[in-house]
Scaffold this motif. Structure first.
Motif, PDB file in Angstrom:
ATOM      1  N   ILE A 142     -26.671  13.348 101.049  1.00 19.21           N
ATOM      2  CA  ILE A 142     -28.214  12.906 101.738  1.00 19.21           C
ATOM      3  C   ILE A 142     -28.731  11.502 101.665  1.00 19.21           C
ATOM      4  CG2 ILE A 142     -30.211  13.647 101.501  1.00 19.21           C
ATOM      5  CD1 ILE A 142     -30.630  15.981 100.379  1.00 19.21           C
ATOM      6  N   VAL A 195     -29.449   7.853 102.105  1.00 15.42           N
ATOM      7  CA  VAL A 195     -30.254   7.110 101.823  1.00 15.42           C
ATOM      8  C   VAL A 195     -31.299   6.647 103.351  1.00 15.42           C
ATOM      9  CG1 VAL A 195     -32.126   4.931 101.612  1.00 15.42           C
ATOM     10  CG2 VAL A 195     -30.258   5.583  99.914  1.00 15.42           C
ATOM     11  N   TYR A 216     -36.299  11.546 105.563  1.00 17.47           N
ATOM     12  CA  TYR A 216     -35.727  12.759 106.435  1.00 17.47           C
ATOM     13  C   TYR A 216     -37.109  13.796 107.091  1.00 17.47           C
ATOM     14  CZ  TYR A 216     -30.728  12.135 104.493  1.00 17.47           C
ATOM     15  OH  TYR A 216     -29.836  11.364 104.375  1.00 17.47           O
ATOM     16  N   GLY A 271     -28.256  13.310  96.724  1.00 21.27           N
ATOM     17  CA  GLY A 271     -29.390  12.352  96.970  1.00 21.27           C
ATOM     18  C   GLY A 271     -28.790  10.950  96.124  1.00 21.27           C
ATOM     19  N   ASP A 272     -29.428  10.262  96.907  1.00 18.18           N
ATOM     20  CA  ASP A 272     -29.315   8.710  96.244  1.00 18.18           C
ATOM     21  C   ASP A 272     -31.188   8.352  95.159  1.00 18.18           C
ATOM     22  OD1 ASP A 272     -26.286   8.056  96.565  1.00 18.18           O
ATOM     23  OD2 ASP A 272     -27.057   7.332  98.884  1.00 18.18           O
ATOM     24  N   SER A 309     -33.821   8.888  98.645  1.00 18.59           N
ATOM     25  CA  SER A 309     -33.493   9.994  99.426  1.00 18.59           C
ATOM     26  C   SER A 309     -34.642  10.972  99.575  1.00 18.59           C
ATOM     27  CB  SER A 309     -31.743  10.786  99.229  1.00 18.59           C
ATOM     28  OG  SER A 309     -30.972   9.583  98.816  1.00 18.59           O
ATOM     29  N   PHE A 346     -32.869  13.647  94.796  1.00 24.85           N
ATOM     30  CA  PHE A 346     -33.695  13.350  96.014  1.00 24.85           C
ATOM     31  C   PHE A 346     -34.549  14.159  95.274  1.00 24.85           C
ATOM     32  CE2 PHE A 346     -31.115  17.258  96.646  1.00 24.85           C
ATOM     33  CZ  PHE A 346     -32.238  18.043  97.494  1.00 24.85           C
TER      34      PHE A 346
END
Length: 785
Positions: free
Chosen positions: A460, A462, A465, A485-486, A490, A514
């Protein structure tokens, strides 16, 4: 045949001064000498460090990460001065570029590196054995300074001070700055070596709280491996780490130097050859030291001296050959709960004490409770206050030869297949050049997993969403998929999705790094369905669950082990009133008093600003070990609200509430409750029908003179031992200590152990959540039977 000696010092102690009676003990030794296998009918509790190899792995770097060599010109050749290049990359970290990657190399620096005013950022090396930051600056310098950094990571790096750096890594928010409060940071798979102090926490009077240190190594630090400095430097959580050849391993006190404050806990770690002591404390607090191994150090725990209460739980440790016969020394009022430890005293030692609690503070008495320990000298324990020992045994020194435990190593990089997702992703390619939507990436990864690809990864990227529909992770039958994620940048938000993510069970899925938002309680965050098979596990490492109506709901699971390490659950007061942050409801079998092994166990964590922190019902089995419970905001409500049958163990914890607020409510509670080593501002209320219940209060401290407010009818059986009214610490009246009652009340506490992750059978749930942030949801994480 080797011989054992079992000594029950409740029988053999001198009632006047609470010391073991040496003459009576000497006579009793002749009568109680028996073969080792027959020395005690006590249960054979697991008391050594957990061994084995975890199946955790590392994934990275992703194309979106900043490479310190290619982006900023660092050489990593061990001779070029890389200070300016690294600092340039650190300055560039932020919400759009949150991760800095160090490929293998030796990065020489000549002045302090600084990371300031950031959250959700990461500094990650390829491998600590091949990726080193090397100090070549002036003597007395600091290698890396973090100032106002929260929910961030510094992982997989070696910090080598070369004998000249005063401090390898220093995390201390500066006065007068508007930076973040230092909390929720992780230092995993790092090496801190050849400095004065390996890691310093909270020097400048601010935070450095809720810090997780996993699988780290502290080697050849002349002063101390980890130094916790101020009263707001709380919740240093250390797991699976090695402290070798340091002056002191960890503490809030430096002998011959600064005396700090704050609290810390160490689980499942190894100490070797500490020249002063493995663990040092000056100012008091709540401490837990569990399942550690110590060999060849001067002392294991020292020293206290303020005379104030120190709730300290020392459980399941193996302590070998300290140079000082007094391996564990508390110079204050305790209470010390000393459970299931093995202490082999040095060769030639025949008489203790080995563990001691003693205070010289006027009108104060020290408290100690010792149970299930193994010693190799006579008179092994001493307290100049309330004092109880049960099932302790003295054995021949030659019979105590435990092996050095095997700790999990640095997780490998297995180069998994990666499917990229982005906020505006479309199509089906799912590459770094053409990222997909999150759902498409998950679908592609699941298809690959079913076709035989091991642990495929959904990355996922950055960004924010906004999800109109639920991201559904199908049930997986092979290795499972990973969704990574980051960090908090994220960010997945419900725009109609409810829940935001659903794992269809039995699920094998790893979710990591995330953030999820339920859009002002409109949606649940993560739902795991069909999660209750024999042998199932759900694991949460450093999850941060906040501001939901329920942060975690364990919903009628009979078979599943739910285990939390270093989790934070916060701020249900911001949600509709009367909510419970973590709610554990037993399954139909548990409710019918036919417990099948399902349990929820939390080791080392934070609860803050919750209406109710924990609630249990329907025969739930729960252990809360080492939780800091902070009133925060408009809090001040109950910490623990339990009803019905089942078993709860709540220990080694701070319960900071508004004065007079009950800490625990046992309502119509007919199960077994062990409330041990809790610093509490309120009583434990026992209400309603308590028929058949058992409630133990052990080592409780606070402003009350009773601790139990018992209006239940019929009343459960209760015992209150080693408890103190504060301030000043004053021992309060005790009930008679019944060994059979104590064995039953403490059974869950003594047998419940933290576990390592390992592969499970194909048809059971194995869901893992690492540093997942879930907030402002109806239910943050919902585990459904």
């Amino acid at each position: 045949m080797e011989l054992c000696i079992l000594a029950d010092h409740d029988v053999l102690r001198d009632a006047a001064d609470k010391r073991p009676m040496k003459l009576a003990l000497a006579a009793a030794l002749v009568l109680l000498t028996t073969p080792c296998w027959a020395a005690s009918t006590a249960k054979n509790y697991a008391i050594s460090v957990s061994t084995g190899v975890s199946d955790e792995e590392f994934v990275g770097p992703f194309p979106s990460w900043t490479n310190v060599k290619t982006a900023c010109g660092a050489k990593g050749n061990g001779t070029t001065d890389d200070t300016t290049a690294i600092q340039t990359c650190l300055n560039g970290l932020g919400s759009s570029q949150p991760t800095l990657w160090f490929p293998s190399g030796t990065y020489k620096i000549t002045s302090t590196l600084t990371l300031s005013a950031q959250q959700y950022v990461s500094v990650i090396g390829q491998d600590p054995d091949t990726t080193t930051i090397l100090w070549a600056g002036a003597s007395g310098g600091t290698m890396l300074y973090l100032n106002g950094v929260a929910y961030s990571r510094v992982n997989r790096l070696t910090f080598n001070g070369q004998g000249n750096a005063a401090i390898a890594v220093d995390q201390s928010k500066a006065n007068g700055t508007s930076n973040y409060f230092d909390t929720g940071n992780e230092y995993t798979d790092d090496v801190f070596e050849n400095a004065g102090i390996g890691f310093r926490c909270g020097e400048l009077g601010f935070g450095c709280a809720e810090t997780s240190m996993l699988r780290d190594r502290f080697v050849n630090n002349t002063s101390i491996g980890i130094f916790v400095v101020n009263a707001n430097a709380l919740d240093m959580w250390v797991w699976y780490s090695v402290f070798q050849n340091n002056g002191t391993g960890i503490g809030n006190k430096i002998f011959g130097g600064e005396v700090g404050s704050g609290n810390f806990h160490v689980f499942n770690s190894i100490f070797q050859n500490s020249s002063v002591t493995d663990i040092a404390y000056g100012n008091t607090g709540v401490f837990n030291f569990r399942n550690n191994y110590s060999a060849g150090s001067n002392q294991f725990i020292c020293c206290g001296g303020t005379g104030a209460p120190t709730q300290m739980t020392v459980q399941g440790n193996t302590i070998l050959d300290t140079a000082t016969v007094l391996s564990v020394s508390q110079g204050d009022s305790g209470p010390l709960v000393f459970l299931d430890n093995i202490v082999r005293s040095k060769s030639g030692a025949t008489v203790g004490p080995v563990a001691q609690v003693s205070t010289s503070r006027p009108n104060a008495q020290a408290g100690m409770f010792s149970m299930g320990n193994t010693f190799t000298v006579t008179s092994p324990t001493f307290s100049n206050g309330p004092y109880h020992t049960f099932q302790d045994q003295i054995v021949a020194r030659s019979t105590v030869n435990p092996a050095v435990p095997t700790l999990p190593g640095t997780p490998p990089n297995n180069n998994r297949q990666i499917f990229e997702s982005a906020p505006a992703g479309s199509g089906t390619a799912c590459t770094a050049i053409s990222p997909c939507s999150v759902q498409q990436a998950v679908t592609n990864a699941a298809n690959a997993e079913q076709a035989g690809t091991a642990h495929p990864v959904v990355h996922i990227m950055v960004g924010s969403y906004n999800l109109a529909s639920t991201v559904t992770v199908p049930a997986t039958v092979n290795s499972g998929i990973q969704i990574i994620g980051d960090g908090g940048n994220s960010f997945l938000t419900s725009a109609g999705a409810n829940p935001v993510i659903r794992l269809l069970g039995p699920s094998k899925a790893i979710l990591r790094d995330f953030r999820i938002n339920g859009n002002n309680y409109a949606a649940d965050g993560i739902e795991v369905t069909n999660a209750d098979q024999h042998g199932s596990k759900v694991f949460l490492e450093q999850a941060v669950l906040s501001q939901s109506v329920k942060n975690l709901l364990v919903d009628a699971l009979d078979y599943t082990l739910v285990e939390l390490h270093g989790a934070q659950h916060l701020s249900t007061n911001a949600a509709p009133s009367g909510t419970t942050s973590i709610s554990i409801v037993g399954g139909t079998q548990a409710a019918a008093n036919n417990w099948q092994g399902g349990a929820t166990n939390s080791f080392l964590g934070l609860s803050a600003d919750n209406y109710y922190a924990y609630g249990t019902s329907n025969g739930a089995h729960v252990v809360i070990d080492g939780s800091w419970n902070d009133v925060g905001g408009s809090g001040g409500h109950l910490i623990f609200n339990a009803s019905g049958i089942g078993a709860i163990s709540y220990l080694g914890s701070e319960a900071a509430l508004f004065s007079g607020t009950p800490t625990v409510a046992l309502t119509n509670f007919q199960g077994v409750a062990a409330l041990a080593n809790i610093s509490s501002t309120g009583d434990m209320d026992i209400i309603g029908n308590g028929s058949g219940g058992k409630v133990l209060g052990l080592g409780l401290t606070g402003p009350t003179t009773t601790f139990f407010s018992n209006t239940a009818s019929p009343s459960p059986t209760t015992e209150l031992l080693n408890s103190q009214q504060t301030p000043p610490p004053t021992a309060i009246a005790e009930t008679a200590a019944d060994p059979i009652f104590l064995a039953a009340a403490l059974d869950q506490l003594r047998t419940t152990q933290p576990t390592l992750r390992s592969p499970l059978a194909s048809d059971v749930t194995d869901a893992r959540f690492y540093r997942v942030f879930v907030g402002i949801s109806n239910i943050g994480i919902h585990l459904v039977h």
